[in-house]
Write an enzyme that holds these catalytic residues in place. Structure first.
Site, PDB file in Angstrom:
ATOM      1  N   LYS A  22       0.845  -1.212   0.000  1.00 18.40           N
ATOM      2  CA  LYS A  22       0.000   0.000   0.000  1.00 18.40           C
ATOM      3  C   LYS A  22       0.868   1.245   0.000  1.00 18.40           C
ATOM      4  CE  LYS A  22      -1.644   1.659   4.108  1.00 18.40           C
ATOM      5  NZ  LYS A  22      -1.404   3.053   4.460  1.00 18.40           N
ATOM      6  N   ASN A  23       1.820   1.295   0.936  1.00 19.55           N
ATOM      7  CA  ASN A  23       2.581   2.538   1.109  1.00 19.55           C
ATOM      8  C   ASN A  23       3.543   2.819  -0.040  1.00 19.55           C
ATOM      9  OD1 ASN A  23       1.193   3.023   3.402  1.00 19.55           O
ATOM     10  ND2 ASN A  23       2.832   2.469   4.825  1.00 19.55           N
ATOM     11  N   ARG A  94      -4.000  10.705   4.109  1.00 17.12           N
ATOM     12  CA  ARG A  94      -2.877  11.641   4.260  1.00 17.12           C
ATOM     13  C   ARG A  94      -1.895  11.570   3.086  1.00 17.12           C
ATOM     14  NH1 ARG A  94      -2.125  14.305   8.328  1.00 17.12           N
ATOM     15  NH2 ARG A  94       0.061  14.399   7.786  1.00 17.12           N
ATOM     16  N   PRO A 124       1.964  16.625  11.054  1.00 21.82           N
ATOM     17  CA  PRO A 124       2.090  17.839  10.237  1.00 21.82           C
ATOM     18  C   PRO A 124       2.785  17.539   8.907  1.00 21.82           C
ATOM     19  CG  PRO A 124       3.734  17.826  11.983  1.00 21.82           C
ATOM     20  CD  PRO A 124       2.850  16.629  12.216  1.00 21.82           C
TER      21      PRO A 124
HETATM   22  C1  LIG Z   1       1.328   6.290   3.181  1.00 24.28           C
HETATM   23  C2  LIG Z   1       2.536   5.989   3.981  1.00 24.28           C
HETATM   24  O1  LIG Z   1       3.597   5.699   3.461  1.00 24.28           O
HETATM   25  N1  LIG Z   1       2.384   5.977   5.316  1.00 24.28           N
HETATM   26  C3  LIG Z   1       3.482   5.628   6.179  1.00 24.28           C
HETATM   27  C4  LIG Z   1       4.387   6.823   6.326  1.00 24.28           C
HETATM   28  O2  LIG Z   1       3.591   7.884   6.835  1.00 24.28           O
HETATM   29  P1  LIG Z   1       4.177   9.372   6.800  1.00 24.28           P
HETATM   30  O3  LIG Z   1       5.003   9.543   5.581  1.00 24.28           O
HETATM   31  O4  LIG Z   1       3.013  10.273   6.998  1.00 24.28           O
HETATM   32  O5  LIG Z   1       5.081   9.356   8.088  1.00 24.28           O
HETATM   33  P2  LIG Z   1       6.431  10.169   8.347  1.00 24.28           P
HETATM   34  O6  LIG Z   1       7.589   9.274   8.153  1.00 24.28           O
HETATM   35  O7  LIG Z   1       6.369  11.415   7.547  1.00 24.28           O
HETATM   36  O8  LIG Z   1       6.299  10.540   9.888  1.00 24.28           O
HETATM   37  C5  LIG Z   1       7.364  10.337  10.787  1.00 24.28           C
HETATM   38  C6  LIG Z   1       7.316  11.389  11.879  1.00 24.28           C
HETATM   39  O9  LIG Z   1       7.638  12.657  11.314  1.00 24.28           O
HETATM   40  C7  LIG Z   1       6.663  13.621  11.664  1.00 24.28           C
HETATM   41  N2  LIG Z   1       6.547  14.591  10.548  1.00 24.28           N
HETATM   42  C8  LIG Z   1       6.348  14.124   9.279  1.00 24.28           C
HETATM   43  C9  LIG Z   1       6.244  14.995   8.219  1.00 24.28           C
HETATM   44  C10 LIG Z   1       6.345  16.372   8.471  1.00 24.28           C
HETATM   45  O10 LIG Z   1       6.255  17.214   7.566  1.00 24.28           O
HETATM   46  N3  LIG Z   1       6.557  16.792   9.748  1.00 24.28           N
HETATM   47  C11 LIG Z   1       6.667  15.929  10.794  1.00 24.28           C
HETATM   48  O11 LIG Z   1       6.850  16.355  11.947  1.00 24.28           O
HETATM   49  C12 LIG Z   1       5.381  12.791  11.865  1.00 24.28           C
HETATM   50  O12 LIG Z   1       4.419  13.462  12.646  1.00 24.28           O
HETATM   51  C13 LIG Z   1       5.934  11.552  12.538  1.00 24.28           C
HETATM   52  O13 LIG Z   1       6.111  11.783  13.907  1.00 24.28           O
HETATM   53  O14 LIG Z   1       5.451   6.503   7.229  1.00 24.28           O
HETATM   54  C14 LIG Z   1       5.015   6.167   8.566  1.00 24.28           C
HETATM   55  C15 LIG Z   1       6.244   5.947   9.419  1.00 24.28           C
HETATM   56  O15 LIG Z   1       6.927   4.841   8.983  1.00 24.28           O
HETATM   57  C16 LIG Z   1       4.089   4.964   8.514  1.00 24.28           C
HETATM   58  O16 LIG Z   1       3.553   4.760   9.796  1.00 24.28           O
HETATM   59  C17 LIG Z   1       2.941   5.182   7.531  1.00 24.28           C
HETATM   60  O17 LIG Z   1       2.233   3.980   7.344  1.00 24.28           O
HETATM   61  C1  LIG Z   2      -0.467   4.811   9.241  1.00 21.71           C
HETATM   62  C2  LIG Z   2      -0.631   4.122   8.125  1.00 21.71           C
HETATM   63  O1  LIG Z   2      -1.034   4.626   6.937  1.00 21.71           O
HETATM   64  P1  LIG Z   2      -1.271   6.148   6.498  1.00 21.71           P
HETATM   65  O2  LIG Z   2       0.039   6.857   6.539  1.00 21.71           O
HETATM   66  O3  LIG Z   2      -1.778   6.006   5.095  1.00 21.71           O
HETATM   67  O4  LIG Z   2      -2.275   6.731   7.449  1.00 21.71           O
HETATM   68  C3  LIG Z   2      -0.361   2.677   8.055  1.00 21.71           C
HETATM   69  O5  LIG Z   2      -0.244   2.139   6.928  1.00 21.71           O
HETATM   70  O6  LIG Z   2      -0.276   2.029   9.098  1.00 21.71           O
END
Ligand SMILES: CC(=O)N[C@H]1[C@@H](OP(=O)(O)OP(=O)(O)OC[C@H]2O[C@@H](n3ccc(=O)[nH]c3=O)[C@H](O)[C@@H]2O)O[C@H](CO)[C@@H](O)[C@@H]1O
Ligand SMILES: C=C(OP(=O)(O)O)C(=O)O
Length: 422
Positions: A22-23, A94, A124
């Protein structure tokens, strides 16, 4: 809303095919916006999130066709006639923010709704925006939307992420492929989904080095072409199904599974007393003699223990011998499965980002509520090992990330059925 009913029964035996990630698919799909030639993805998972991303791309003028029962996606963005990603679609998922970098890089402008927070944390997108600013993007936040411009095109730059972000690395990586000059992304995410995205972009003609390490260097090119790319195996679906025989006993072969996708997860299974062997077709998993041993887990970016497997690991620890400490370091509110597991007789004490689980001999079935995607499946796993019947309510989250879960678990001997709600 649908519910899943699980009846605890004996060991599970057989094979479970693992789908494309999915991701990975959710970041590969927006890559189509970088080119006016078609991008074809094979091994795509059949999930509601993929439908949401298709709808978002279609709203921008991209043509999306699903072939072979949804396992092949053919996308063509030859005529983008809308550059506004609307709140009504973005709020559902998201990963929608991943259209920002590609649209901006290709056409020099984009308007994307801010996705907002979600059940597991605030999440964020400031790092996505800062990385694009480092490439010369001009950004303004107005009425809940990011208005982005790069009138003369994006320019290569150096950006060091203050914290590792998978999504921000993906957005920046895609944008940098069409920026003028060289972009260096430091403290970049190293997840297999990043490597898969870079592989796909290279097939489209991008020049990228260092993916899979914390420094990615991208040499911008004038245009990208079409490509066909197979989506990498879903390491989270894989880890989830590896935990099924760990919890219930028996031996399950996860088809398409690979050790290199699992990082610290495999080491923790070994410590807990779960045997994992590589086969020609994937990974075979079985519990070694006796009860599972309690292990401590801290979630970290790849190759550390993934936050997306923390809930499922907690389900395993609920019946382990001893006490385990689970620390959630990525998302501030990702223990919502704990009170539901406690309804089933688990002994869990949550203090901030730390959960202490004292294993009990056996869980007992109960009605429980699924609060997010991975919480949903952790309750199903717990139900498989519990005495009696567990009803997991509100399973629409589950369909975002697991295709045909009843069929896959049913085929290895689980008693599981879906009850359709209104
Ligand atoms: C669709 C997808 O691929 N989702 C995955 C992706 O989510 P996602 O890409 O949203 O997660 P991130 O790796 O960005 O988040 C990691 C941390 O960074 C913080 N953060 C992130 C971006 C930002 O602009 N600012 C900030 O502070 C987030 O709040 C979090 O605490 O990676 C996560 C961490 O492995 C997984 O749980 C999700 O399943
Ligand atoms: C948190 C997850 O997905 P998403 O970033 O799409 O919310 C997940 O795949 O567990």
């Amino acid at each position: 809303m649908d519910s899943i009913i699980v009846k605890g029964n004996g060991p599970l035996n057989g094979q479970i095919p693992i789908a494309g990630a999915k991701n990975a698919c959710l970041t590969l799909m927006p890559a189509t916006l970088l080119s006016d030639e078609p991008l074809t993805l094979t091994n795509a998972p059949r999930l509601s999130d993929i439908k949401t991303m298709s709808a978002l791309l279609q709203s921008l003028g991209c043509e999306v066709s699903q072939l072979q029962d949804g396992q092949v996606l053919v996308m063509s963005s030859h005529a983008l006639d809308n550059h506004v990603a609307d709140y009504d679609i973005v709020r559902k998922m998201r990963a929608s923010i991943l259209v920002l970098g590609p649209m901006l890089a290709r056409d020099g402008h984009a308007v994307v709704s801010l996705p907002g927070g979600c059940a597991i944390g605030a999440r964020p997108v400031d790092l996505h925006l800062k990385a694009l600013e480092a490439m010369g993007a001009e950004l303004e936040l107005k009425e809940g939307y990011v208005h982005a411009k790069a009138p003369g095109g994006l320019k290569g730059g150096t950006f060091e992420f203050p914290v590792v972000s998978v999504g921000a690395t993906e957005n920046a990586l895609m944008a940098a492929t069409l920026a003028k000059g060289t972009t260096v992304l430091k403290n970049a995410a190293r997840e297999p989904e990043i490597v898969d995205l870079a592989d796909c972009l290279r097939r489209m003609g991008a020049q990228i080095e260092g993916d899979g390490t914390d420094t990615i260097t991208i040499q911008g090119v004038d245009r990208l072409g079409g490509a066909t790319h197979p989506v990498v195996t879903d390491r989270i679906e894989l880890g989830t199904y590896m935990l099924a025989p760990a919890i219930c006993g028996g031996e399950v072969e996860c088809l398409g599974g690979r050790i290199d996708l699992l990082g610290a997860f495999c080491e923790k299974l070994d410590e807990a007393g779960i045997a994992v062997t590589e086969t020609e077709k994937g990974l075979k998993v079985a519990r070694r003699n006796g009860r599972v041993r309690a292990v401590d887990v801290t979630t970290e970016p790849f190759p550390g223990f993934p936050t997306d497997l923390q809930a499922q690991m907690m389900a395993l620890m609920c019946t382990a011998e001893g006490t385990s400490v689970l620390e959630e370091k990525i998302f501030e509110n990702r223990f919502m499965h704990a009170p539901e597991l406690m309804r089933m007789g688990a002994e869990i004490d949550v203090q901030g980002g730390t959960a202490t689980v004292t294993g009990v001999e056996r869980l007992k079935g109960a009605p429980v509520m699924a609060t997010d995607l991975r919480a949903s499946v952790s309750l199903i796993l717990a139900g498989l090992a519990a005495e009696g019947e567990t009803i997991v309510n509100r399973v629409y989250h589950l369909d975002r990330g697991y295709e045909r879960v009843e069929e896959k678990l049913g085929n290895v001997g689980a008693h599981i059925e879906r009850v359709s709600g209104q």
